[in-house]
Write a protein that holds these residues in place. Structure first.
Motif, PDB file in Angstrom:
ATOM      1  N   TYR A  30       0.842  -1.211   0.000  1.00 43.18           N
ATOM      2  CA  TYR A  30       0.000   0.000   0.000  1.00 43.18           C
ATOM      3  C   TYR A  30       0.871   1.252   0.000  1.00 43.18           C
ATOM      4  O   TYR A  30       0.591   2.215  -0.739  1.00 43.18           O
ATOM      5  CB  TYR A  30      -0.916  -0.024   1.222  1.00 43.18           C
ATOM      6  CG  TYR A  30      -1.748   1.219   1.374  1.00 43.18           C
ATOM      7  CD1 TYR A  30      -2.886   1.411   0.592  1.00 43.18           C
ATOM      8  CD2 TYR A  30      -1.394   2.212   2.291  1.00 43.18           C
ATOM      9  CE1 TYR A  30      -3.649   2.565   0.718  1.00 43.18           C
ATOM     10  CE2 TYR A  30      -2.137   3.368   2.422  1.00 43.18           C
ATOM     11  CZ  TYR A  30      -3.270   3.534   1.642  1.00 43.18           C
ATOM     12  OH  TYR A  30      -4.030   4.680   1.766  1.00 43.18           O
ATOM     13  N   GLU A  31       1.931   1.270   0.805  1.00 47.83           N
ATOM     14  CA  GLU A  31       2.814   2.437   0.847  1.00 47.83           C
ATOM     15  C   GLU A  31       3.516   2.639  -0.486  1.00 47.83           C
ATOM     16  O   GLU A  31       3.671   3.782  -0.949  1.00 47.83           O
ATOM     17  CB  GLU A  31       3.835   2.270   1.973  1.00 47.83           C
ATOM     18  CG  GLU A  31       3.231   2.378   3.367  1.00 47.83           C
ATOM     19  CD  GLU A  31       4.280   2.215   4.446  1.00 47.83           C
ATOM     20  OE1 GLU A  31       5.414   1.798   4.093  1.00 47.83           O
ATOM     21  OE2 GLU A  31       3.978   2.485   5.625  1.00 47.83           O
ATOM     22  N   GLN A  36       3.970   5.745  -5.469  1.00 45.65           N
ATOM     23  CA  GLN A  36       3.922   5.809  -6.926  1.00 45.65           C
ATOM     24  C   GLN A  36       2.826   6.750  -7.404  1.00 45.65           C
ATOM     25  O   GLN A  36       3.013   7.497  -8.371  1.00 45.65           O
ATOM     26  CB  GLN A  36       3.700   4.400  -7.487  1.00 45.65           C
ATOM     27  CG  GLN A  36       4.879   3.455  -7.272  1.00 45.65           C
ATOM     28  CD  GLN A  36       4.590   2.049  -7.730  1.00 45.65           C
ATOM     29  OE1 GLN A  36       3.486   1.761  -8.232  1.00 45.65           O
ATOM     30  NE2 GLN A  36       5.563   1.139  -7.570  1.00 45.65           N
ATOM     31  N   GLU A  37       1.699   6.744  -6.705  1.00 45.98           N
ATOM     32  CA  GLU A  37       0.602   7.640  -7.076  1.00 45.98           C
ATOM     33  C   GLU A  37       1.007   9.094  -6.856  1.00 45.98           C
ATOM     34  O   GLU A  37       0.692   9.962  -7.675  1.00 45.98           O
ATOM     35  CB  GLU A  37      -0.638   7.307  -6.247  1.00 45.98           C
ATOM     36  CG  GLU A  37      -1.878   8.100  -6.625  1.00 45.98           C
ATOM     37  CD  GLU A  37      -2.349   7.800  -8.040  1.00 45.98           C
ATOM     38  OE1 GLU A  37      -2.999   8.678  -8.638  1.00 45.98           O
ATOM     39  OE2 GLU A  37      -2.051   6.690  -8.549  1.00 45.98           O
ATOM     40  N   ARG A  38       1.714   9.367  -5.762  1.00 45.41           N
ATOM     41  CA  ARG A  38       2.175  10.732  -5.513  1.00 45.41           C
ATOM     42  C   ARG A  38       3.183  11.161  -6.565  1.00 45.41           C
ATOM     43  O   ARG A  38       3.144  12.308  -7.036  1.00 45.41           O
ATOM     44  CB  ARG A  38       2.797  10.815  -4.124  1.00 45.41           C
ATOM     45  CG  ARG A  38       1.788  10.731  -2.980  1.00 45.41           C
ATOM     46  CD  ARG A  38       2.500  10.710  -1.646  1.00 45.41           C
ATOM     47  NE  ARG A  38       1.557  10.684  -0.539  1.00 45.41           N
ATOM     48  CZ  ARG A  38       1.928  10.540   0.743  1.00 45.41           C
ATOM     49  NH1 ARG A  38       3.214  10.393   1.039  1.00 45.41           N
ATOM     50  NH2 ARG A  38       1.006  10.517   1.680  1.00 45.41           N
ATOM     51  N   ASP A  39       4.097  10.261  -6.917  1.00 46.54           N
ATOM     52  CA  ASP A  39       5.081  10.595  -7.941  1.00 46.54           C
ATOM     53  C   ASP A  39       4.403  10.885  -9.280  1.00 46.54           C
ATOM     54  O   ASP A  39       4.788  11.823  -9.992  1.00 46.54           O
ATOM     55  CB  ASP A  39       6.089   9.460  -8.098  1.00 46.54           C
ATOM     56  CG  ASP A  39       6.962   9.300  -6.855  1.00 46.54           C
ATOM     57  OD1 ASP A  39       7.049  10.272  -6.078  1.00 46.54           O
ATOM     58  OD2 ASP A  39       7.537   8.208  -6.663  1.00 46.54           O
ATOM     59  N   GLU A  43       4.381  14.357 -11.391  1.00 48.20           N
ATOM     60  CA  GLU A  43       4.777  14.408 -12.795  1.00 48.20           C
ATOM     61  C   GLU A  43       3.662  14.977 -13.663  1.00 48.20           C
ATOM     62  O   GLU A  43       3.922  15.684 -14.640  1.00 48.20           O
ATOM     63  CB  GLU A  43       5.141  12.995 -13.260  1.00 48.20           C
ATOM     64  CG  GLU A  43       6.411  12.459 -12.606  1.00 48.20           C
ATOM     65  CD  GLU A  43       6.678  11.022 -13.013  1.00 48.20           C
ATOM     66  OE1 GLU A  43       5.841  10.475 -13.782  1.00 48.20           O
ATOM     67  OE2 GLU A  43       7.697  10.447 -12.582  1.00 48.20           O
ATOM     68  N   SER A  44       2.411  14.711 -13.305  1.00 44.52           N
ATOM     69  CA  SER A  44       1.300  15.204 -14.121  1.00 44.52           C
ATOM     70  C   SER A  44       1.021  16.677 -13.892  1.00 44.52           C
ATOM     71  O   SER A  44       0.537  17.373 -14.782  1.00 44.52           O
ATOM     72  CB  SER A  44       0.035  14.382 -13.819  1.00 44.52           C
ATOM     73  OG  SER A  44      -0.318  14.515 -12.451  1.00 44.52           O
TER      74      SER A  44
END
Length: 285
Positions: A30-31, A36-39, A43-44
């Motif tokens: 989960y972490e 990865q979602e934050r990265d 980036e977006s």
């Protein structure tokens, strides 16, 4: 029976260990997914590193290196006049800035919220620990003809009439040095030090201890105060200074000499026939 109990205990421990192992794997996954979602979000959304506060900073506080950090900020919502790596809020060799408004935790630093290097936030930021601000009334003569500036140091003289009971002490006007090296923090309603023109002030504000404030208030209510400007590099300390009318004119007070009294003698007169006789007797008074 004991063998069965032991087998059940070992099975329980094995199941508990397997559950902990599975939970650790789940939390770790989960972490990783969250990171990865934050990265991907970073980036977006284009971001830029700017300086933000690491704590809540009150009005008038100095901003130290521990109070600032670089943080990602969306470029589309960058505040005006922000500070970044090209324009740092704290530069080596510069004096500290102070907060002109309250700055919250993780709030971006902006030019309108902080002073220039070495600036201040008004009188409260100029008062040292234990000092108070006190206003003194002045005019052209007592205010050094308008040449006083915030940051100057002055000696304060009191002139008034002294009434004494002792007949040997002369009664009259006296001028006395009551405070020395007092710092000026404001002239009238301005505390700016970069004023070049002479200004005839009506009041000057000094930074003093509570005891000095009490002395200045008493002196101002009972007499007239005059200021004497000290040199910028003058580090001398004035001693006791007091001048009255006699010392000003060089007149020395004469001591009254006691006039010796004549020895008293007491007599009575008696008449004996046609002759008057005086007989000495002890004096009763």
């Amino acid at each position: 029976m004991r063998i069965v109990f032991g087998l059940v205990l070992l099975a329980g421990l094995a199941l508990a260990g397997f559950a902990v192992y599975m939970a650790q794997n789940y939390i770790g996954a989960y972490e990783n997914a969250l990171k990865q979602e934050r990265d991907r979000a970073i980036e977006s959304v284009p971001t830029q590193k700017i300086f933000v506060a690491t704590r809540a900073i009150e009005y008038g506080e100095q901003i130290t290196p521990e109070d600032v950090k670089l943080a990602h900020w969306p470029k589309g919502t960058l505040p005006e006049d922000f500070f970044d790596e090209e324009k740092p809020i704290i530069s080596e060799g510069e004096k500290a800035r102070v907060a002109l408004r309250r700055i919250e935790l993780n709030e971006a630093f902006m030019g309108v919220k902080v002073s220039e290097p070495g600036g201040d936030a008004g009188l409260t930021s100029r008062l040292k620990r234990g000092q108070r601000a006190f206003a003194i009334k002045v005019d052209v003569a007592s205010g050094v003809s308008g040449f006083l500036r915030p940051g100057d140091r002055v000696d304060v003289y009191w002139t008034g009439r002294v009434k004494v009971i002792d007949a040997n002490v002369p009664d009259g006007d006296v001028t006395k040095l009551i405070e020395t090296g007092v710092e000026l923090i404001a002239i009238d309603q301005t505390s700016q030090v970069d004023v070049n023109n002479a200004t005839i002030a009506r009041t000057v504000t000094v930074a003093a201890s509570p005891q000095q404030v009490a002395a200045l208030a008493q002196a101002q209510s009972t007499g007239r105060l005059s200021l004497s400007l000290l040199g910028r590099q003058d580090d001398t300390v004035s001693g006791a200074v007091e001048v009255n009318q006699l010392s000003l004119l060089g007149i020395t007070a004469t001591e009254e000499r006691a006039i010796p009294q004549a020895e008293q003698s007491c007599t009575i007169r008696t008449r004996k026939g046609g002759e008057v006789m005086e007989i000495a007797i002890p004096c009763t008074n």
